[in-house]
Each structure stands twice: as C-alpha cells, then as structure tokens.
Design a protein around this motif. Structure first.
Motif, short mmCIF file in Angstrom:
data_model
loop_
_atom_site.label_atom_id
_atom_site.label_comp_id
_atom_site.label_asym_id
_atom_site.label_seq_id
_atom_site.Cartn_x
_atom_site.Cartn_y
_atom_site.Cartn_z
N PRO A 193 0.63 -1.35 -0.10
CA PRO A 193 0.14 -0.02 -0.03
C PRO A 193 0.79 1.28 0.15
CG PRO A 193 -0.29 -1.17 1.98
CD PRO A 193 0.71 -1.98 1.01
N LEU A 194 0.36 2.20 -0.57
CA LEU A 194 1.00 3.54 -0.61
C LEU A 194 0.75 4.17 0.78
CD1 LEU A 194 -0.37 4.98 -3.99
CD2 LEU A 194 1.76 3.99 -3.57
N THR A 195 1.70 5.28 1.07
CA THR A 195 1.66 5.93 2.55
C THR A 195 0.33 6.26 2.80
OG1 THR A 195 4.10 6.16 2.09
CG2 THR A 195 2.78 7.47 3.70
N PHE A 196 -0.25 7.23 1.89
CA PHE A 196 -1.67 7.60 2.09
C PHE A 196 -2.62 6.69 2.57
CE2 PHE A 196 -2.71 7.28 -2.15
CZ PHE A 196 -3.94 6.70 -2.34
N GLU A 197 -2.68 5.28 1.92
CA GLU A 197 -3.30 4.36 2.21
C GLU A 197 -3.03 3.59 3.66
OE1 GLU A 197 -4.48 2.79 -2.27
OE2 GLU A 197 -2.38 2.32 -1.25
N VAL A 198 -1.79 3.78 3.86
CA VAL A 198 -1.35 3.18 5.32
C VAL A 198 -1.84 4.13 6.42
CG1 VAL A 198 0.65 2.96 6.78
CG2 VAL A 198 0.63 2.19 4.39
N ILE A 199 -2.01 5.51 5.98
CA ILE A 199 -2.15 6.56 7.27
C ILE A 199 -3.80 6.24 7.44
CG2 ILE A 199 -2.60 8.88 7.56
CD1 ILE A 199 -0.02 9.30 5.98
N ALA A 200 -4.44 6.23 6.32
CA ALA A 200 -5.84 6.04 6.31
C ALA A 200 -6.34 4.95 7.02
CB ALA A 200 -6.63 6.12 4.81
N GLU A 201 -5.69 3.62 6.74
CA GLU A 201 -6.15 2.44 7.39
C GLU A 201 -5.70 2.62 8.83
OE1 GLU A 201 -7.62 -1.28 8.42
OE2 GLU A 201 -7.99 0.01 6.56
N ALA A 202 -4.77 3.06 9.34
CA ALA A 202 -4.22 3.41 10.56
C ALA A 202 -5.57 3.99 11.33
CB ALA A 202 -2.99 3.93 10.61
N LEU A 203 -5.90 4.99 10.84
CA LEU A 203 -7.17 5.80 11.49
C LEU A 203 -8.18 5.19 11.32
CD1 LEU A 203 -6.05 9.52 9.88
CD2 LEU A 203 -5.85 8.65 12.30
N ARG A 204 -8.47 4.35 10.28
CA ARG A 204 -9.89 3.54 10.35
C ARG A 204 -9.79 2.50 11.83
NH1 ARG A 204 -9.52 3.99 4.59
NH2 ARG A 204 -8.07 2.29 4.47
N GLU A 205 -8.58 2.12 11.54
CA GLU A 205 -8.30 1.01 12.96
C GLU A 205 -8.66 1.60 14.10
OE1 GLU A 205 -8.20 -2.40 14.97
OE2 GLU A 205 -8.30 -2.21 12.92
N ARG A 206 -7.99 2.90 14.53
CA ARG A 206 -8.34 3.42 15.59
C ARG A 206 -9.57 3.65 15.94
NH1 ARG A 206 -3.48 7.94 15.00
NH2 ARG A 206 -1.79 6.66 14.83
N ILE A 207 -10.42 3.88 14.82
CA ILE A 207 -12.00 4.40 14.96
C ILE A 207 -12.55 3.00 15.18
CG2 ILE A 207 -13.84 4.79 13.55
CD1 ILE A 207 -12.17 6.71 12.15
N ARG A 208 -12.21 2.01 14.58
CA ARG A 208 -12.86 0.59 14.82
C ARG A 208 -12.56 -0.12 16.23
NH1 ARG A 208 -11.46 -0.77 8.98
NH2 ARG A 208 -9.58 -1.16 9.47
N SER A 209 -11.64 0.25 16.90
CA SER A 209 -11.11 -0.29 18.23
C SER A 209 -11.63 0.53 19.18
CB SER A 209 -9.65 -0.10 18.26
OG SER A 209 -9.00 1.17 18.32
N GLY A 210 -12.05 1.88 18.87
CA GLY A 210 -12.64 2.85 19.78
C GLY A 210 -11.80 3.78 20.39
N GLY A 211 -10.42 3.77 19.69
CA GLY A 211 -9.63 4.67 20.09
C GLY A 211 -9.94 6.10 19.76
N LEU A 212 -10.53 6.16 18.72
CA LEU A 212 -11.42 7.39 18.18
C LEU A 212 -12.89 7.14 17.86
CD1 LEU A 212 -8.54 8.46 15.52
CD2 LEU A 212 -9.27 9.81 17.49
N ARG A 213 -13.54 7.93 18.63
CA ARG A 213 -15.13 7.75 18.60
C ARG A 213 -15.71 8.79 17.67
NH1 ARG A 213 -16.34 3.89 22.15
NH2 ARG A 213 -15.13 3.48 23.96
N PRO A 214 -16.95 8.59 17.23
CA PRO A 214 -17.62 9.47 16.57
C PRO A 214 -17.81 10.69 17.23
CG PRO A 214 -18.79 7.51 16.32
CD PRO A 214 -17.88 7.22 17.41
N GLY A 215 -17.35 12.02 16.37
CA GLY A 215 -17.39 13.23 16.85
C GLY A 215 -16.01 13.78 17.31
N ASP A 216 -15.12 12.76 17.64
CA ASP A 216 -13.76 13.12 18.33
C ASP A 216 -13.05 13.80 17.04
OD1 ASP A 216 -14.08 11.79 20.31
OD2 ASP A 216 -12.95 10.17 20.27
N ALA A 217 -11.86 14.59 17.53
CA ALA A 217 -11.27 15.21 16.67
C ALA A 217 -10.16 14.40 16.09
CB ALA A 217 -10.52 16.41 17.15
N LEU A 218 -9.93 14.24 14.92
CA LEU A 218 -8.99 13.47 14.32
C LEU A 218 -7.46 14.41 14.55
CD1 LEU A 218 -10.63 12.20 10.86
CD2 LEU A 218 -9.82 10.84 12.85
#
Length: 129
Positions: free
Chosen positions: A2-27
C-alpha cells in the motif's frame, strides 16, 4: 504494497474501529500525522480525503476533521442487524448526519448572536461577562 496515504488512512480507520477514536472526536492534525508517519503534507491530505470520501471523517472548516458517525458495515456480521446497513454505500448517511450537526451548530450560533444583540439593545451589561 500500500501507498503511504493508504497506510495512514487504514491506521486511522483501525483507531476508529477499536474505539480509540469515537464518532465526533477530532482526528489528529495534519502536522501530527506528518510527524507520526514521516509523511509529506500532500500525503496526509490524500489520506484525509480518502477517509472523507469513504464516510469515516468529516471536515468542519476552520475547526479540523472529525470522526464521522459511520455504519462500519465492513466490520463484521453484527453490523448487518443495524438499520444503518440500509444506507447507501459511500458514507452518504454519515454525510447527511454531518450536515445535520453543522446545521444544528449554525442554529445555535444564530441563537447566541440574537441573545447578544438583544442584550446590547436592552443595555443588559451582564451578557458575555
């Protein structure tokens, strides 16, 4: 690979899925992500664009990007039992929800401004202190 931007996007998606970032939280800010991933500004912007297009994030101009209320239908069978799975693909439901929140914020700002104007017109020196 994967390209770097895809890696970053997936890392953030994983944080959301795991609950580390919740709906409404600032990225994390662009500067934070640039440091964390050793990425260029454009690369981080592309990752954020991807998250927004897929309905994982929403932008509030002048305030930053926030986790959207995403249906996570791709996260497993449990999501199939929720009403959100009937929403169109591509994060449309998340975009509508984001627009509704922005509208509610705007209505509140108008109400606050009306109260300030009224306080100024009536000479009530207590407002804003």
């Amino acid at each position: 690979m994967p390209l770097t931007f895809e890696v970053i996007a997936e890392a953030l998606r994983e944080r959301i899925r795991s609950g580390g970032l919740r709906p409404g939280d600032a990225l994390p800010t662009q500067a934070v992500l640039m440091r964390e991933f050793g990425a260029a500004s454009l690369t981080v912007q592309k990752a954020m664009t991807l998250l927004k297009q897929d309905g994982w994030a929403v932008s509030h101009p002048g305030k930053g990007a926030y986790v959207a209320h995403h249906n996570h239908a791709d996260d497993g069978a449990d999501a199939l039992d929720t009403p959100e799975t009937t929403a169109p693909v591509g994060g449309t439901a998340a975009r509508v929800e984001s627009l509704e929140r922005a509208l509610a914020d705007a209505v509140q700002q108008i109400a606050d401004l009306r109260a300030r104007v009224e306080a100024l017109e009536t000479g009530d020196g207590e407002y804003g202190r």
